[in-house]
Design an enzyme around this catalytic site. Structure first.
Site, short mmCIF file in Angstrom:
data_model
loop_
_atom_site.label_atom_id
_atom_site.label_comp_id
_atom_site.label_asym_id
_atom_site.label_seq_id
_atom_site.Cartn_x
_atom_site.Cartn_y
_atom_site.Cartn_z
N VAL A 20 0.83 -1.20 0.00
CA VAL A 20 0.00 0.00 0.00
C VAL A 20 0.87 1.26 0.00
O VAL A 20 1.89 1.30 0.69
CB VAL A 20 -0.88 0.02 1.28
N CYS A 21 0.45 2.28 -0.76
CA CYS A 21 1.08 3.61 -0.67
C CYS A 21 -0.04 4.65 -0.75
O CYS A 21 -1.19 4.35 -0.45
CB CYS A 21 2.13 3.80 -1.78
N ARG A 22 0.29 5.87 -1.15
CA ARG A 22 -0.73 6.92 -1.18
C ARG A 22 -1.72 6.72 -2.32
O ARG A 22 -2.93 6.79 -2.13
CB ARG A 22 -0.06 8.30 -1.31
#
Length: 98
Positions: free
Chosen positions: A62-64
């Site tokens: 997961v990231c932004r």
């Protein structure tokens, strides 16, 4: 590369499924909230922290917005890890955060 939406991952969590989530955002981004139980490993630290990951486990990355997590997935796949990218990242996440 395998992909999952934020909604699909949220559903797995709400059903009580045991999932391994790695958040590759930077410290200041994670400070605004992360998925409960997610392990924080900033993208740039992944190569030197591979020893914290088990090749027999599956990880959701997961990231932004899904870009950096995509890069992390590519790197991890090349190194023999079983990973899935959460497309849309935390921008699409509507579930709880900690």
């Amino acid at each position: 590369m395998k992909e999952i939406t934020a909604k699909e991952l949220e559903k797995k969590l709400s059903k009580g499924e045991q999932v391994n989530i790695i958040d590759v955002r930077e410290d200041e981004e994670v400070a605004t909230g992360k998925i409960p139980g997610a392990k924080h490993i900033p993208l740039g630290q992944i190569p030197k922290r591979l020893n914290e990951l088990n090749k027999n486990e599956h990880y959701y990355i997961v990231c932004r917005s899904g870009g950096r997590s995509g890069s992390a997935c590519q790197y991890l796949i090349e190194n023999g890890y079983n990973v899935t990218n959460m497309v849309g990242g935390m921008l699409d996440w509507e579930g709880e955060t900690e």
